[in-house]
Design a protein around this motif. Structure first.
Motif, mmCIF file in Angstrom:
data_model
loop_
_atom_site.group_PDB
_atom_site.id
_atom_site.type_symbol
_atom_site.label_atom_id
_atom_site.label_comp_id
_atom_site.label_asym_id
_atom_site.label_seq_id
_atom_site.Cartn_x
_atom_site.Cartn_y
_atom_site.Cartn_z
ATOM 1 N N GLU A 24 0.833 -1.211 0.000
ATOM 2 C CA GLU A 24 0.000 0.000 0.000
ATOM 3 C C GLU A 24 0.869 1.262 0.000
ATOM 4 O OE1 GLU A 24 -3.118 -0.161 -0.583
ATOM 5 O OE2 GLU A 24 -3.205 -2.338 -0.404
ATOM 6 N N GLU A 78 2.561 1.560 -3.535
ATOM 7 C CA GLU A 78 1.553 1.929 -4.542
ATOM 8 C C GLU A 78 1.233 3.420 -4.462
ATOM 9 O OE1 GLU A 78 -2.059 -0.249 -4.763
ATOM 10 O OE2 GLU A 78 -1.095 -2.175 -5.124
ATOM 11 N N TYR A 92 -14.538 3.701 6.581
ATOM 12 C CA TYR A 92 -14.422 2.668 5.538
ATOM 13 C C TYR A 92 -15.785 2.419 4.877
ATOM 14 C CZ TYR A 92 -14.268 -2.035 3.596
ATOM 15 O OH TYR A 92 -14.406 -3.109 2.765
ATOM 16 N N VAL A 148 -16.648 3.069 0.808
ATOM 17 C CA VAL A 148 -17.082 2.034 -0.138
ATOM 18 C C VAL A 148 -18.478 2.346 -0.688
ATOM 19 C CG1 VAL A 148 -17.606 -0.425 -0.411
ATOM 20 C CG2 VAL A 148 -15.607 0.277 0.898
ATOM 21 N N GLU A 149 -19.363 2.818 0.171
ATOM 22 C CA GLU A 149 -20.708 3.193 -0.303
ATOM 23 C C GLU A 149 -20.599 4.295 -1.367
ATOM 24 O OE1 GLU A 149 -23.811 2.181 0.722
ATOM 25 O OE2 GLU A 149 -23.486 1.075 2.594
ATOM 26 N N GLN A 168 -18.133 4.829 -3.357
ATOM 27 C CA GLN A 168 -17.608 4.264 -4.601
ATOM 28 C C GLN A 168 -18.715 3.598 -5.409
ATOM 29 O OE1 GLN A 168 -14.604 1.904 -2.818
ATOM 30 N NE2 GLN A 168 -13.026 3.473 -3.011
ATOM 31 N N LEU A 169 -19.640 2.928 -4.724
ATOM 32 C CA LEU A 169 -20.770 2.309 -5.432
ATOM 33 C C LEU A 169 -21.615 3.387 -6.098
ATOM 34 C CD1 LEU A 169 -22.389 -0.271 -6.089
ATOM 35 C CD2 LEU A 169 -23.727 0.152 -4.029
ATOM 36 N N GLY A 182 -19.959 4.789 -9.229
ATOM 37 C CA GLY A 182 -19.969 3.898 -10.381
ATOM 38 C C GLY A 182 -18.687 4.008 -11.188
ATOM 39 N N ALA A 228 -15.653 6.270 -10.216
ATOM 40 C CA ALA A 228 -14.759 5.969 -9.093
ATOM 41 C C ALA A 228 -13.443 5.451 -9.649
ATOM 42 C CB ALA A 228 -15.396 4.932 -8.171
ATOM 43 N N GLN A 229 -12.365 6.186 -9.402
ATOM 44 C CA GLN A 229 -11.069 5.809 -9.968
ATOM 45 C C GLN A 229 -10.153 5.189 -8.918
ATOM 46 O OE1 GLN A 229 -10.101 5.995 -13.197
ATOM 47 N NE2 GLN A 229 -12.167 6.650 -13.719
ATOM 48 N N ARG A 230 -10.146 5.772 -7.742
ATOM 49 C CA ARG A 230 -9.190 5.340 -6.729
ATOM 50 C C ARG A 230 -9.927 4.738 -5.549
ATOM 51 N NH1 ARG A 230 -6.980 10.368 -8.436
ATOM 52 N NH2 ARG A 230 -5.065 10.001 -9.606
ATOM 53 N N SER A 231 -9.274 3.753 -4.928
ATOM 54 C CA SER A 231 -9.940 3.113 -3.798
ATOM 55 C C SER A 231 -9.978 4.075 -2.606
ATOM 56 C CB SER A 231 -9.227 1.822 -3.423
ATOM 57 O OG SER A 231 -8.044 2.079 -2.718
ATOM 58 N N ILE A 243 -8.571 3.818 0.164
ATOM 59 C CA ILE A 243 -8.614 3.165 1.475
ATOM 60 C C ILE A 243 -7.279 2.534 1.857
ATOM 61 C CG2 ILE A 243 -11.104 2.748 1.408
ATOM 62 C CD1 ILE A 243 -10.438 -0.212 0.795
ATOM 63 N N GLY A 244 -6.215 2.785 1.100
ATOM 64 C CA GLY A 244 -4.932 2.129 1.380
ATOM 65 C C GLY A 244 -4.428 2.369 2.790
ATOM 66 N N VAL A 294 -6.852 1.022 5.443
ATOM 67 C CA VAL A 294 -6.812 -0.429 5.631
ATOM 68 C C VAL A 294 -5.606 -0.842 6.476
ATOM 69 C CG1 VAL A 294 -6.338 -2.595 4.408
ATOM 70 C CG2 VAL A 294 -8.184 -1.095 3.626
#
Lengths: 196, 114
Positions: free
Chosen positions: A79, A82, A139, A143-144, A146-147, A150, A153-156, A158-159, A162
């Motif tokens: 992480e 990255e 968290y 994630v919600e 990001q949903l 749709g 959403a490019q990047r998570s 959450i690195g 997490v």
């Protein structure tokens, strides 16, 4: 501009002598062009440290690489590397890595030159994490979102979340400038080795 | 149905209503997981009440992958089906520490970590 520091950046005194240490320098373009190199570097870091625990760090099949220590170190370092690869300046930039092993604590330091826009966005993200008492709730919201975003959403995003929430890693970040006045980000992560 | 990514294979086994993850998934960003997400949605459309996600042979999953699967879990929660069952191992750090996130996203998700 003055340096700005967040979190547990100075958790371990700089003059404390480690049991093992090493450093390396990478070019971010080498990582983004061949993304699997991030995993290779992470596995190298994990293997270097875990090899000191060959007797206790192996997985059920007897392999160190499948054991909890190796997979834990590699997962956390992945992480960090990255993030440095993604958010470095694209040209004329280097990622400086230092790893120190203090008994049961590992310190990873990853420093990279970045752009003002990346630095600003990262600093805002750190403030968001610092202001949130419940990392689990953050968290869930991420994630919600990001949903909902749709395909946009490019990047998570959450690195760091997490590795702090799931792996108990303590993180500190320093924002500074290099000699040319370009923004530099230094991330330190402290991981406690368990079960060895 | 199968997706091959660099270092990993993700396959749907219809007979056991299971998606098997093998190898390591460290793709560079969330959108890079679109093929995996598509397979998961197609598998979910084909099974009955339950879909099993077998992660036991997946050595690594980065945060982009955790996000991609998390988004799938939330989508299934909102759809109400299929229920999800996830298999992991205690000896693997990401499975031991991060699979529980998916149950946070949908508390009816069953985790079996051995």
């Amino acid at each position: 501009m003055d340096d700005r520091t967040y979190g547990d950046f100075d958790l371990v005194p700089e003059d404390l002598v480690p049991e093992a240490r090493f450093s390396m320098t990478l070019a971010p373009s080498e990582l983004t062009a061949h993304w699997q190199r991030c995993g290779r570097v992470s596995d190298f870091v994990a293997g270097y440290i875990a090899s000191a625990y060959a007797a206790t760090g192996a997985g059920p099949g007897g392999s160190l690489e499948d054991g909890p220590l190796f997979t834990s170190i590699s997962t956390v370092f992945q992480e960090l590397i990255e993030n440095a690869a993604k958010f470095s300046r694209k040209r004329d930039a280097a990622i400086q890595i230092r790893v120190k092993h203090f008994s049961r604590i590992l310190m990873y330091e990853v420093e990279n030159a970045t752009t003002p826009a990346f630095a600003q966005r990262f600093e805002e993200y750190l403030r968001q994490i610092a202001a949130e008492d419940d990392l689990g709730a953050l968290y869930l919201r991420t994630v919600e979102a990001q949903l909902e975003a749709g395909a946009d959403a490019q990047r998570s995003g959450i690195g760091l979340l997490v590795i702090r929430k799931d792996h108990g890693v303590r993180v500190g970040v320093r924002f500074s400038e290099d000699d040319a006045g370009r923004p530099t980000v230094t991330v330190r992560a402290f991981q406690t080795m368990r079960g060895v | 149905m199968e997706v091959q990514e660099q270092g990993a294979v993700v396959r749907f086994v219809a007979e056991s209503a299971t998606v098997q993850f093998v190898g390591l998934l460290r793709l560079p960003h969330l959108r890079a997981y679109d093929n995996v997400a598509r397979l998961l949605h197609e598998a979910a459309a084909q099974v009955g009440e339950e879909l099993t996600l077998d992660f036991r042979e997946l050595r690594f999953l980065n945060s982009s992958g955790l996000s991609a699967i998390g988004v799938f879990v939330v989508a299934m929660r909102k759809a109400g089906r299929p229920k999800l069952r996830m298999l992991g191992t205690k000896s693997n750090a990401w499975q031991q520490n991060s699979l529980r996130n998916f149950r946070m996203l949908w508390n009816e998700t069953v985790l079996v970590i051995e």
